[in-house]
Design a protein around this motif. Sequence first.
Motif, PDB file in Angstrom:
ATOM      1  N   PRO A   9      -3.075  -0.775   5.094  1.00  0.00           N
ATOM      2  CA  PRO A   9      -3.366  -1.095   3.869  1.00  0.00           C
ATOM      3  C   PRO A   9      -3.374  -0.002   2.777  1.00  0.00           C
ATOM      4  N   GLY A  82      -3.792  -4.736   0.305  1.00  0.00           N
ATOM      5  CA  GLY A  82      -3.540  -4.795   1.704  1.00  0.00           C
ATOM      6  C   GLY A  82      -2.080  -4.396   2.051  1.00  0.00           C
ATOM      7  N   GLU A  83      -1.045  -5.186   2.245  1.00  0.00           N
ATOM      8  CA  GLU A  83       0.403  -4.835   2.516  1.00  0.00           C
ATOM      9  C   GLU A  83       1.311  -5.058   1.453  1.00  0.00           C
TER      10      GLU A  83
END
Length: 155
Positions: A9, A82-83
């Motif tokens: 992340p 996050g991603e």
Amino acid sequence: METRAPLPPFTDETARQKVRLAEDAWNTRDPDRVVQVYTEDTRWRNRAEFPVGRAQVREFLQRKWARELDYRLIKELWAFTGERIAVRFAYEWHDDSGHWFRSYGNENWEFDAQGFMRRRYASINDLPIAASARLFHWPLGRRPDDHPGLSELGL
């Protein structure tokens, strides 16, 4: 297993690093180098094209940089979680007739756990500009660290 740091992340710092690394890679205008940051099965939307996988992305980039000459790009982090990373960007280029353009856009990126981009969705608009209106004046390649970014340029 190969990784492409920084990894999700993301933090503010690592998201900014990822954006600058992407800008630097695209400013090489080297499709073989650029595709290495994407997953083998990456999925894109770029204007009206929807390449899937590194081979189609490579072909797309070859066509792009054969048409968009003297390409210079600046990317700026917009948001992250996050991603995922959202960026805004602008790039200047000219066609084979010498007409200059500034292309503006936004991208949404999604990364796998190893830091490779698996999705890229881009929305882009082209603005014809006079050569005298250009703002990106560095030698082809990486934007120098002291060159203003989009916000500093008022874009």
